[in-house]
Scaffold this motif. Structure first.
Motif, mmCIF file in Angstrom:
data_model
loop_
_atom_site.group_PDB
_atom_site.id
_atom_site.type_symbol
_atom_site.label_atom_id
_atom_site.label_comp_id
_atom_site.label_asym_id
_atom_site.label_seq_id
_atom_site.Cartn_x
_atom_site.Cartn_y
_atom_site.Cartn_z
ATOM 1 N N ASP A 47 1.412 -1.832 -8.561
ATOM 2 C CA ASP A 47 0.835 -2.689 -7.524
ATOM 3 C C ASP A 47 0.242 -1.899 -6.360
ATOM 4 O OD1 ASP A 47 1.671 -5.133 -8.832
ATOM 5 O OD2 ASP A 47 3.697 -4.629 -8.178
ATOM 6 N N TRP A 48 -0.145 -0.635 -6.624
ATOM 7 C CA TRP A 48 -0.790 0.153 -5.570
ATOM 8 C C TRP A 48 -2.078 -0.540 -5.130
ATOM 9 C CZ3 TRP A 48 0.392 3.374 -2.044
ATOM 10 C CH2 TRP A 48 -0.572 4.150 -1.409
ATOM 11 N N PRO A 49 -2.297 -0.745 -3.830
ATOM 12 C CA PRO A 49 -3.456 -1.519 -3.372
ATOM 13 C C PRO A 49 -4.770 -0.742 -3.342
ATOM 14 C CG PRO A 49 -2.140 -0.819 -1.495
ATOM 15 C CD PRO A 49 -1.394 -0.383 -2.729
ATOM 16 N N GLY A 50 -4.726 0.561 -3.650
ATOM 17 C CA GLY A 50 -5.929 1.379 -3.538
ATOM 18 C C GLY A 50 -5.986 2.052 -2.173
ATOM 19 N N HIS A 51 -6.887 3.044 -2.043
ATOM 20 C CA HIS A 51 -6.971 3.768 -0.776
ATOM 21 C C HIS A 51 -8.352 4.390 -0.643
ATOM 22 C CE1 HIS A 51 -5.551 6.737 -3.814
ATOM 23 N NE2 HIS A 51 -6.420 7.530 -3.204
ATOM 24 N N LEU A 52 -8.619 4.962 0.534
ATOM 25 C CA LEU A 52 -9.886 5.631 0.815
ATOM 26 C C LEU A 52 -9.644 7.129 0.942
ATOM 27 C CD1 LEU A 52 -11.279 3.178 3.526
ATOM 28 C CD2 LEU A 52 -11.858 3.244 1.085
ATOM 29 N N ALA A 53 -10.679 7.907 0.657
ATOM 30 C CA ALA A 53 -10.571 9.360 0.767
ATOM 31 C C ALA A 53 -10.288 9.751 2.210
ATOM 32 C CB ALA A 53 -11.863 10.015 0.282
ATOM 33 N N GLY A 54 -9.254 10.548 2.404
ATOM 34 C CA GLY A 54 -8.847 10.986 3.728
ATOM 35 C C GLY A 54 -7.563 10.343 4.208
ATOM 36 N N GLN A 55 -7.131 9.274 3.554
ATOM 37 C CA GLN A 55 -5.902 8.604 3.966
ATOM 38 C C GLN A 55 -4.672 9.369 3.481
ATOM 39 O OE1 GLN A 55 -6.903 4.413 2.583
ATOM 40 N NE2 GLN A 55 -6.396 3.953 4.717
ATOM 41 N N HIS A 56 -3.516 8.968 3.991
ATOM 42 C CA HIS A 56 -2.269 9.614 3.604
ATOM 43 C C HIS A 56 -1.207 8.560 3.326
ATOM 44 C CE1 HIS A 56 -1.738 8.986 7.973
ATOM 45 N NE2 HIS A 56 -0.441 8.934 7.699
ATOM 46 N N VAL A 57 -0.054 9.026 2.893
ATOM 47 C CA VAL A 57 1.077 8.129 2.646
ATOM 48 C C VAL A 57 2.318 8.737 3.283
ATOM 49 C CG1 VAL A 57 0.124 7.273 0.466
ATOM 50 C CG2 VAL A 57 1.709 9.227 0.447
ATOM 51 N N ASP A 58 3.325 7.902 3.491
ATOM 52 C CA ASP A 58 4.657 8.378 3.834
ATOM 53 C C ASP A 58 5.510 8.346 2.575
ATOM 54 O OD1 ASP A 58 4.071 8.844 6.462
ATOM 55 O OD2 ASP A 58 5.031 7.025 7.220
ATOM 56 N N VAL A 59 6.276 9.403 2.372
ATOM 57 C CA VAL A 59 7.198 9.483 1.231
ATOM 58 C C VAL A 59 8.626 9.436 1.767
ATOM 59 C CG1 VAL A 59 8.002 10.881 -0.708
ATOM 60 C CG2 VAL A 59 5.566 10.819 -0.140
ATOM 61 N N ARG A 60 9.450 8.550 1.213
ATOM 62 C CA ARG A 60 10.832 8.410 1.676
ATOM 63 C C ARG A 60 11.799 8.780 0.556
ATOM 64 N NH1 ARG A 60 12.554 2.792 4.331
ATOM 65 N NH2 ARG A 60 12.455 2.001 2.178
ATOM 66 N N SER B 283 -0.931 13.971 2.395
ATOM 67 C CA SER B 283 -2.301 13.502 2.180
ATOM 68 C C SER B 283 -2.554 13.171 0.717
ATOM 69 C CB SER B 283 -3.295 14.573 2.627
ATOM 70 O OG SER B 283 -3.257 14.755 4.018
ATOM 71 N N LEU B 284 -3.378 12.156 0.511
ATOM 72 C CA LEU B 284 -3.841 11.802 -0.827
ATOM 73 C C LEU B 284 -4.973 12.756 -1.203
ATOM 74 C CD1 LEU B 284 -3.713 8.067 -0.001
ATOM 75 C CD2 LEU B 284 -2.549 9.004 -2.015
ATOM 76 N N ALA B 285 -4.920 13.276 -2.422
ATOM 77 C CA ALA B 285 -5.843 14.340 -2.823
ATOM 78 C C ALA B 285 -6.963 13.867 -3.732
ATOM 79 C CB ALA B 285 -5.071 15.455 -3.527
ATOM 80 N N ALA B 286 -6.965 12.592 -4.092
ATOM 81 C CA ALA B 286 -7.974 12.095 -5.031
ATOM 82 C C ALA B 286 -8.276 10.640 -4.718
ATOM 83 C CB ALA B 286 -7.466 12.239 -6.471
ATOM 84 N N PRO B 287 -9.445 10.158 -5.124
ATOM 85 C CA PRO B 287 -9.760 8.738 -4.924
ATOM 86 C C PRO B 287 -8.789 7.846 -5.674
ATOM 87 C CG PRO B 287 -11.713 9.997 -5.578
ATOM 88 C CD PRO B 287 -10.531 10.891 -5.798
ATOM 89 N N ALA B 288 -8.777 6.582 -5.301
ATOM 90 C CA ALA B 288 -7.902 5.624 -5.966
ATOM 91 C C ALA B 288 -8.231 5.546 -7.453
ATOM 92 C CB ALA B 288 -8.058 4.250 -5.313
ATOM 93 N N GLU B 289 -7.170 5.502 -8.271
ATOM 94 C CA GLU B 289 -7.338 5.421 -9.722
ATOM 95 C C GLU B 289 -6.231 4.539 -10.282
ATOM 96 O OE1 GLU B 289 -7.306 9.214 -11.634
ATOM 97 O OE2 GLU B 289 -7.478 8.368 -13.653
ATOM 98 N N GLY B 290 -6.428 3.226 -10.186
ATOM 99 C CA GLY B 290 -5.423 2.301 -10.674
ATOM 100 C C GLY B 290 -4.108 2.469 -9.926
ATOM 101 N N ASP B 291 -3.017 2.623 -10.680
ATOM 102 C CA ASP B 291 -1.693 2.749 -10.092
ATOM 103 C C ASP B 291 -1.277 4.208 -9.898
ATOM 104 O OD1 ASP B 291 -1.467 0.033 -9.991
ATOM 105 O OD2 ASP B 291 -0.164 -0.149 -11.748
ATOM 106 N N THR B 292 -2.202 5.130 -10.088
ATOM 107 C CA THR B 292 -1.865 6.546 -9.962
ATOM 108 C C THR B 292 -2.328 7.090 -8.611
ATOM 109 O OG1 THR B 292 -2.075 6.893 -12.348
ATOM 110 C CG2 THR B 292 -2.166 8.845 -10.953
ATOM 111 N N PRO C 259 -6.819 16.471 1.933
ATOM 112 C CA PRO C 259 -7.591 15.241 2.142
ATOM 113 C C PRO C 259 -9.096 15.448 1.974
ATOM 114 C CG PRO C 259 -6.838 16.119 4.238
ATOM 115 C CD PRO C 259 -6.148 16.919 3.163
ATOM 116 N N LEU C 260 -9.574 16.672 2.231
ATOM 117 C CA LEU C 260 -10.998 16.944 2.053
ATOM 118 C C LEU C 260 -11.358 16.999 0.570
ATOM 119 C CD1 LEU C 260 -11.556 19.582 4.868
ATOM 120 C CD2 LEU C 260 -11.622 17.091 4.973
ATOM 121 N N MET C 261 -10.387 17.404 -0.258
ATOM 122 C CA MET C 261 -10.628 17.380 -1.700
ATOM 123 C C MET C 261 -10.800 15.947 -2.183
ATOM 124 S SD MET C 261 -11.059 19.752 -3.874
ATOM 125 C CE MET C 261 -11.650 19.604 -5.551
ATOM 126 N N ALA C 262 -10.053 15.033 -1.566
ATOM 127 C CA ALA C 262 -10.226 13.619 -1.918
ATOM 128 C C ALA C 262 -11.647 13.167 -1.580
ATOM 129 C CB ALA C 262 -9.199 12.771 -1.183
#
Length: 240
Positions: A35-48, A62-71, A129-132
């Protein structure tokens, strides 16, 4: 049946799919997040992470790649004496679960709708994030000029080295070594200087993104403004 989590503020269960070394202390981690909602290049996440005794620790990556489904793909640099990053980088078993919140951040982002040349400046693991952005640009088939200036201590410290060695259309990759350059490199080692900005698009025509340690970001932002790039077209993200 409980409803799936929704919104960027929700904590979602993420299962580790793979781990790939980038440099001696840097890893690419791929998670599947239902159920990942997708993201934009440059965004990040918090990991708990949650220990057996209930202790929790949260860190941002930081997210390193564009949104790809649930990955989702993260870049993790193991910090010396760090609490979370060494565990994620080298210990978390494949198939194990953590929690992820996001996507987060709405300022340091780039989308294919952003017209004009793109200038990316990375210091160390600030490349993530720039690689994304670079990958998102390639996926969109953008024909706009794009230059990446990537500052690393030595060739062994370059993330995504194989991918960067094969630039996409209208892309230029400039590797800047601060301590040790490969044989034949014509540039004298050292931090990014005004001479490294030669040949870039005219100030005012390009969006500039700078990411890395605080000292690097402030130095490069100053260079860009001195060269005439408008402050409003320079976006920065720093760490450390």
């Amino acid at each position: 049946m409980p409803s799936p989590p929704s919104g960027a503020s929700a904590w979602r269960t993420a299962r580790l799919l793979s781990r790939e070394p980038q440099i001696s202390t840097g890893r690419t981690l791929r998670f599947t997040v239902p159920d990942w909602p997708g993201h934009l290049a440059g965004q990040h996440v918090d990991v708990r992470l949650t220990a057996d005794d209930g202790y929790q620790a949260v860190r941002s990556y930081s997210l390193a790649a564009p949104a790809e489904g649930d990955t989702v793909e993260l870049g993790v640099q193991a910090a010396p004496d760090g609490e979370v990053s060494p565990y994620l980088a080298d210990v978390l078993p494949i198939g194990a679960e953590v929690e992820i919140q996001g996507p987060l951040g709405g300022w340091f982002i780039w989308t294919p709708r952003d017209a004009g040349p793109l200038l990316l400046f990375a210091g160390g693991c600030g490349i993530v994030p720039l690689m994304a952005m670079l990958r998102a640009r390639r996926a969109a088939g953008s024909a706009e000029p794009c230059t990446l200036l990537y500052s690393a201590r030595s060739p062994d410290e370059v993330w995504y080295a194989r991918e960067l060695a094969d630039p996409g259309p209208a892309e230029e990759i400039r590797l800047i070594y601060t301590r040790q350059a490969p044989p034949g490199d014509p540039r004298t080692t050292g931090r990014v200087g005004a001479q490294d900005l030669a040949g870039l698009p005219e100030p005012g025509s390009a969006r500039c993104y700078v990411c890395g340690p605080t000292g690097f970001v402030e130095h490069v932002a100053d260079l860009l403004q001195t060269a005439g790039h408008p402050r409003e077209l320079i976006r920065t993200e720093r760490f450390g």
